[in-house]
Design a protein around this motif. Structure first.
Motif, PDB file in Angstrom:
ATOM      1  N   GLU A  50      -5.426  25.007  53.968  1.00 51.77           N
ATOM      2  CA  GLU A  50      -5.651  25.082  52.539  1.00 51.77           C
ATOM      3  C   GLU A  50      -6.783  25.838  52.118  1.00 51.77           C
ATOM      4  OE1 GLU A  50      -4.944  23.027  48.122  1.00 51.77           O
ATOM      5  OE2 GLU A  50      -4.796  21.991  50.139  1.00 51.77           O
ATOM      6  N   ALA A  51      -7.975  25.037  52.700  1.00 50.34           N
ATOM      7  CA  ALA A  51      -9.393  25.554  52.514  1.00 50.34           C
ATOM      8  C   ALA A  51      -9.562  26.957  52.936  1.00 50.34           C
ATOM      9  CB  ALA A  51     -10.427  24.617  53.201  1.00 50.34           C
ATOM     10  N   PHE A 106     -11.804  16.151  57.705  1.00 51.14           N
ATOM     11  CA  PHE A 106     -11.470  17.307  57.475  1.00 51.14           C
ATOM     12  C   PHE A 106     -11.657  17.691  55.731  1.00 51.14           C
ATOM     13  CE2 PHE A 106      -9.951  18.809  61.538  1.00 51.14           C
ATOM     14  CZ  PHE A 106     -10.567  19.997  61.666  1.00 51.14           C
ATOM     15  N   GLU A 107     -11.306  16.782  55.128  1.00 49.97           N
ATOM     16  CA  GLU A 107     -11.467  16.692  53.492  1.00 49.97           C
ATOM     17  C   GLU A 107     -12.695  16.655  53.200  1.00 49.97           C
ATOM     18  OE1 GLU A 107      -8.924  17.545  51.435  1.00 49.97           O
ATOM     19  OE2 GLU A 107      -7.565  17.589  53.056  1.00 49.97           O
ATOM     20  N   GLU A 108     -13.548  15.890  53.770  1.00 50.79           N
ATOM     21  CA  GLU A 108     -15.001  15.722  53.314  1.00 50.79           C
ATOM     22  C   GLU A 108     -15.736  16.765  53.973  1.00 50.79           C
ATOM     23  OE1 GLU A 108     -16.161  13.400  51.299  1.00 50.79           O
ATOM     24  OE2 GLU A 108     -14.087  12.820  51.011  1.00 50.79           O
ATOM     25  N   ASN A 109     -15.464  17.783  55.049  1.00 52.28           N
ATOM     26  CA  ASN A 109     -16.093  18.485  55.722  1.00 52.28           C
ATOM     27  C   ASN A 109     -15.497  20.050  55.683  1.00 52.28           C
ATOM     28  OD1 ASN A 109     -18.564  16.731  56.867  1.00 52.28           O
ATOM     29  ND2 ASN A 109     -16.549  15.771  57.160  1.00 52.28           N
ATOM     30  N   PRO A 110     -15.992  20.946  55.091  1.00 56.32           N
ATOM     31  CA  PRO A 110     -15.136  22.250  55.195  1.00 56.32           C
ATOM     32  C   PRO A 110     -15.026  22.807  56.705  1.00 56.32           C
ATOM     33  CG  PRO A 110     -17.310  22.378  54.141  1.00 56.32           C
ATOM     34  CD  PRO A 110     -17.160  20.831  54.426  1.00 56.32           C
ATOM     35  N   ILE A 113      -4.477  22.778  60.194  1.00 58.95           N
ATOM     36  CA  ILE A 113      -5.559  23.082  60.243  1.00 58.95           C
ATOM     37  C   ILE A 113      -5.440  24.506  60.969  1.00 58.95           C
ATOM     38  CG2 ILE A 113      -6.944  20.884  60.278  1.00 58.95           C
ATOM     39  CD1 ILE A 113      -7.067  21.223  63.624  1.00 58.95           C
ATOM     40  N   ARG A 156      -7.865  13.958  59.410  1.00 59.31           N
ATOM     41  CA  ARG A 156      -7.599  14.549  58.166  1.00 59.31           C
ATOM     42  C   ARG A 156      -8.589  14.068  57.084  1.00 59.31           C
ATOM     43  NH1 ARG A 156      -2.314  16.719  57.480  1.00 59.31           N
ATOM     44  NH2 ARG A 156      -0.997  16.412  59.460  1.00 59.31           N
ATOM     45  N   ALA A 157      -8.787  12.837  57.098  1.00 59.14           N
ATOM     46  CA  ALA A 157      -9.903  12.362  56.050  1.00 59.14           C
ATOM     47  C   ALA A 157     -11.263  13.173  56.226  1.00 59.14           C
ATOM     48  CB  ALA A 157      -9.971  10.598  55.952  1.00 59.14           C
ATOM     49  N   THR A 175      -9.183  23.236  57.205  1.00 64.49           N
ATOM     50  CA  THR A 175      -7.835  22.878  56.696  1.00 64.49           C
ATOM     51  C   THR A 175      -7.401  24.403  56.278  1.00 64.49           C
ATOM     52  OG1 THR A 175      -8.392  22.490  54.219  1.00 64.49           O
ATOM     53  CG2 THR A 175      -8.468  20.592  55.737  1.00 64.49           C
ATOM     54  N   SER A 197      -4.676  10.325  61.034  1.00 71.18           N
ATOM     55  CA  SER A 197      -5.335   9.967  59.352  1.00 71.18           C
ATOM     56  C   SER A 197      -6.894  10.154  59.247  1.00 71.18           C
ATOM     57  CB  SER A 197      -4.835   8.388  58.930  1.00 71.18           C
ATOM     58  OG  SER A 197      -5.329   8.228  57.570  1.00 71.18           O
TER      59      SER A 197
END
Length: 382
Positions: free
Chosen positions: A196-197, A134-138, A176, A131-132, A194, A128
């Protein structure tokens, strides 16, 4: 039962693997062999360039700008570069096996390292946090991830951080992917993003059975005829999954020179030999590593061209047979040794290919990565 002898198998390889006649694009080079080996980034690039009209820059563009090739952790816990349209199929049909094993391995490491007596919730908490982040850092490096949370910085007895192990696990799960490396095209120091990114919306994953059958179909078109053992080995599947995937296909039994095998039912017609061809292929190339039973291309040269762990080194090919090896010396020369008498014309073509490869590599120096030096390489480097 139709006989497909070794000569015809080699003819099929030359035509299907884009070795007798190059293809036009990087993506087609990958499709020709299902997926490009990617544990050593140099292999990915060279395997594509040596099968196509593409340049090194074209491979980099496909990987990092157009992202029409994506690195996935899949078959046999190996990194492969696959066309975008195959990513979800690879995750569903092959990566899932790797992901389950990596989750089990991480849990055992946590227990063995006395980090926790209850690894599942501990992993969930660390996951968790990862993942958090990664959501804040591309774009994330292993060091970045390790520094982002105390649990991710936890050291394991194996000498690595939890962050490093989680990167392997999350990439196997398809959460990822490896993004652009820090350095040139041979660099192994990847940043991560990620899925998706990096890839955008890849659509729904197919079911496991559908994905496995599609992977097996593509593999048999490129590598068939073959034995069931070859399919199981290449994908790292259980015998049960292998047989289920093959049962979903329309197959025909054929007689190979040394055993019985299988081929797609619409691929039984005889394939004629292409015009004579010569190729120098990099270490771990898909054509070298394509089968468990590979004597029909390798002959008696296994001991010279494979390391102690079964990893293939750089190889010289003539008309579908591996006839020698090569290495990239520290002075930039591509040095070659040929074990078999291939005739004057093929010998001259091998020398010309080696000179062209030296020029292509320029200031880059290839090293043995994700494998050991082979006896052939050691002799040539001495």
């Amino acid at each position: 039962m139709r006989l497909i002898d070794d000569d015809e198998r080699r003819a099929r390889l030359g035509r299907r693997h884009a070795l007798a006649t190059p293809v036009t694009s990087v993506e087609d080079a990958a499709r020709a062999v299902v997926a490009l080996h990617g544990t050593d980034p140099a292999t990915t690039v060279l395997s594509a360039v040596l099968r196509s009209d593409a340049a090194i820059e074209d491979v980099q563009r496909a990987l990092y700008e157009e992202r029409s090739l994506v690195r996935v952790l899949a078959m046999r816990r190996t990194v492969f570069a696959v066309p975008t349209d195959l990513v979800t199929t690879a995750w569903a049909g092959a990566s899932d096996v790797v992901a389950r094993e990596q989750r089990r391995v991480l849990g055992k490491m946590l227990l063995d390292s006395a980090v926790t007596n209850d690894p599942d919730p501990w992993i969930a908490q660390a996951e968790s946090a990862a993942r958090a982040f990664f959501e804040e850092n591309p774009r994330v490096s292993s060091a970045d991830l390790s520094a982002s949370h105390p649990s991710l910085a936890t050291r394991l007895d194996a000498g690595m951080s939890v962050a490093s192990r989680l990167l392997t696990l999350l990439s196997a799960e398809g959460a990822i992917v490896r993004a652009q490396p820090r350095g040139g095209w041979t660099s192994t120091q990847f940043r991560w993003a990620t899925a998706e990114a990096w890839c955008g919306d890849l659509g729904e994953r197919p079911g496991v059975d559908v994905a496995a059958a599609e992977l097996a179909r593509r593999w048999l078109h490129a590598y068939g005829p073959a034995h069931e053992d070859d399919v199981q080995w290449w994908f790292g599947w259980t015998k049960t999954r292998t047989r289920a995937a093959l049962a979903a296909l329309d197959l025909v039994d054929v007689q190979l020179q040394d055993r019985t095998g299988i081929v797609l039912a619409d691929d039984v017609d005889e394939v004629s030999a292409p015009d004579p061809w010569v190729a120098l292929l990099p270490a771990l190339d898909p054509s070298t590593m394509g089968w468990k039973h590979r004597d029909f291309v390798l002959g008696s040269h296994r001991g010279e061209l494979f390391d102690v762990n079964g990893n293939g080194g750089p190889t010289v090919w003539v008309d579908g047979q591996i006839v020698g090896g090569w290495t990239h010396r520290d002075d930039g020369e591509v040095a070659v040794e040929v074990f078999d008498d291939v005739g004057r014309e093929a010998t001259e073509q091998v020398a010309a290919k080696a000179a062209a490869l030296s020029e292509l590599l320029g200031d880059v120096r290839l090293k043995a990565r994700a494998r050991g030096w082979t006896p052939s390489e050691n002799r040539l480097r001495a």
